[in-house]
Design a protein around this motif. Structure first.
Motif, short mmCIF file in Angstrom:
data_model
loop_
_atom_site.label_atom_id
_atom_site.label_comp_id
_atom_site.label_asym_id
_atom_site.label_seq_id
_atom_site.Cartn_x
_atom_site.Cartn_y
_atom_site.Cartn_z
N TYR A 184 28.59 48.22 39.60
CA TYR A 184 28.12 48.70 38.68
C TYR A 184 29.15 49.10 37.40
CZ TYR A 184 24.57 50.62 41.58
OH TYR A 184 23.42 50.72 42.59
N GLN A 185 30.30 49.18 37.75
CA GLN A 185 31.38 49.45 36.79
C GLN A 185 31.64 48.26 35.91
OE1 GLN A 185 32.64 52.36 35.95
NE2 GLN A 185 33.86 51.39 34.24
N GLU A 186 31.89 47.22 36.72
CA GLU A 186 32.18 45.79 36.08
C GLU A 186 31.13 45.39 35.00
OE1 GLU A 186 34.52 43.50 35.94
OE2 GLU A 186 36.00 44.59 37.16
N GLU A 230 33.27 46.85 46.19
CA GLU A 230 34.62 46.74 45.72
C GLU A 230 34.97 45.32 45.73
OE1 GLU A 230 37.23 49.36 47.39
OE2 GLU A 230 35.85 51.27 47.09
N HIS A 231 35.62 44.82 44.65
CA HIS A 231 36.11 43.37 44.98
C HIS A 231 37.52 43.39 44.28
CE1 HIS A 231 34.07 43.77 41.26
NE2 HIS A 231 32.90 43.66 41.69
N GLY A 232 38.10 42.42 44.54
CA GLY A 232 39.33 42.05 44.19
C GLY A 232 39.08 41.48 42.59
N LYS A 233 40.13 40.75 42.01
CA LYS A 233 40.12 40.28 40.66
C LYS A 233 38.97 39.18 40.44
CE LYS A 233 42.46 38.85 36.80
NZ LYS A 233 43.83 39.15 35.80
N LEU A 234 38.07 39.46 39.77
CA LEU A 234 36.90 38.48 39.47
C LEU A 234 37.48 37.38 38.41
CD1 LEU A 234 34.06 41.13 38.60
CD2 LEU A 234 34.17 39.76 40.63
N ALA A 235 36.47 36.25 38.56
CA ALA A 235 36.91 35.31 37.59
C ALA A 235 36.68 35.95 36.07
CB ALA A 235 35.63 34.13 37.78
#
Ligand code: ASP
Ligand code: MG
Length: 419
Positions: free
Chosen positions: A247-249, A295-300
């Motif tokens: 949601y945040q991204e 929760e994910h690492g760095k996105l493209a």
């Protein structure tokens, strides 16, 4: 319980309506469904143009007929033989629209705008409800102005959440038991029974309001793209789809101007942990994007472009520095004129902001502050944002652009350049 949102592109012609019906039949077999629909195709733009002509007492009849012909051509294709009541329903809406246009008075522009522009969604939802019924689906048309309660902040109605939730909870659960509800995006109503709009492209937000108030299990936005992409494929080459995103991204991307989802959509969904899916109406079986508590690492890196920007600089007149006092004066006026800052930066003797260009508001801003500041501005600019940037993405995007201002935080790189 699910909420579906169909935007203008998904109902732009008869074939598109057939596709919507197909999606509804396939994806609503189990459970309850509420559908929020936007005005068909580019109707809202057409209504804006008709409205401004009508206000200036210019002749709008050819644009009005074109809009009417467009709607009736869709209806005729969808209802070739039967004399469906949809014809009469649309005739009445167009008659009412014309009556309202002729009754426009000088002043009260924003209030009258809402009364006129809302017809796009009234027409589309009427058409869709009739069509789904003709397809043997238990569709029922709902006037969302009786449920989404806003204040009188015309053109950007502020939702009264507690009344809205009460109204929706009072009636909708019972209606949804036996019906597929078809209602309008983008519009709401005041306690006095006037129509308001929620801001351009606000239908996503409407769907989220219903999802929140109904505590939906899920909301799906059906789009003409494969899901939430890292850039608008009409502007940037080689886009990638995010299969899952938080949601945040998503909120941040919408804030910077990613046009895929209206910025206000995410908060109500996040508050109640309602998953949002963005799916392709062209390829409904494909996976799309799931937005939730991930929760994910760095996105493209995500690339976002805002067009038609204006860069305004306020310089002090007396060799003093830009102080908190100066800034507070400027912010006060910006807030009164409802000018939203997309980017800001200050130096010793000046303060600069980048905003969406609006000639009338810019003029007022200058009139109000020109005694206190030297004001300069440039228009027709572009604001680019790279979220989750890397050096490669910055290099590629900035190459051969004339940059007027740039800014970098840990995650975000932004710059203003000539269009
Ligand atoms: N029809 C409205 C607009 O074009 C609302 C929407 O599409 O979401 O702004
Ligand atoms: Mg739209």
């Amino acid at each position: 319980m699910q909420v579906f949102k169909f935007g203008g592109a998904s109902v732009k012609d008869a074939a598109a309506f057939r596709n919507v019906s197909f999606i509804v039949q396939k994806h609503s077999v189990s459970g309850q469904l509420l559908i929020v629909v936007s005005a068909i195709g580019k109707t809202t733009n057409a209504l804006e143009s008709i409205f401004s002509k009508a206000q200036e007492k210019l002749n709008y009849s050819s644009e009005f007929s074109a809009l009417k012909t467009y709607h009736f051509s869709v209806v005729q294709e969808l209802f070739p033989e039967v004399k469906s009541p949809v014809f009469e329903a649309l005739e009445q809406l167009f008659a009412k629209l014309e009556e309202n246009l002729q009754a426009l008075v000088p002043g009260k522009t924003d209030q009258q705008y809402d009364q006129i522009i809302s017809f796009g969604e009234l027409l589309a939802s009427t058409l869709l409800a009739h069509y789904l019924k003709a397809e043997n689906l238990p569709a029922i048309w709902l006037d969302c102005r009786k449920y989404i309660r806003t204040d009188e902040n015309w053109r950007e109605g502020k939702v009264d959440w507690s009344i809205t939730e009460d109204l929706i909870q009072r009636d909708l659960p019972a209606i949804l038991q036996n019906n597929i509800v078809v209602t309008q995006g983008f519009i709401g109503g005041t306690s006095g029974g006037k129509t308001t709009t929620l801001g351009r492209e606000g239908s996503d937000y409407s769907a989220a309001i219903f999802a929140y108030c109904l505590r939906a299990d899920k909301m799906i936005i059906w789009k003409d793209v494969a899901g939430l992409l890292n850039a608008d494929p009409k502007i940037f080459p080689n886009t990638v789809r995010y299969p899952e995103i938080s949601y945040q991204e998503t909120i941040e991307m919408a804030y910077y101007g990613a046009s895929v989802i209206h910025p206000k959509t995410i908060k109500p969904l996040a508050d109640r942990q309602i998953p949002l899916l963005v799916k392709s109406f062209v390829d409904p079986e494909s996976e799309g994007t799931k937005i939730g508590n991930f929760e994910h690492g760095k996105l493209a890196p995500a690339f976002i472009l805002k067009q038609n920007q204006c860069l305004i600089s306020f310089g002090v007149k007396d060799f003093s520095f830009i102080s908190e006092q100066n800034l507070s004066t400027i912010f006060q006026v910006l807030s009164e004129l409802r000018i939203k800052i997309n980017l800001m930066q200050n130096s010793a003797i000046s303060f600069s902001i980048c905003t969406d260009y609006n000639g009338a508001r810019l003029k007022k801003l200058i009139e109000t502050l020109r005694d206190q500041f030297n004001i300069q501005y440039n228009i027709s600019l572009q604001l680019y944002t790279i979220k989750n940037y890397d050096s490669e993405s910055i290099k590629n995007l900035t190459a051969s652009k004339e940059i007027l201002l740039e800014q970098r935080t840990r995650n975000t790189f932004q710059f203003v350049c000539r269009g």
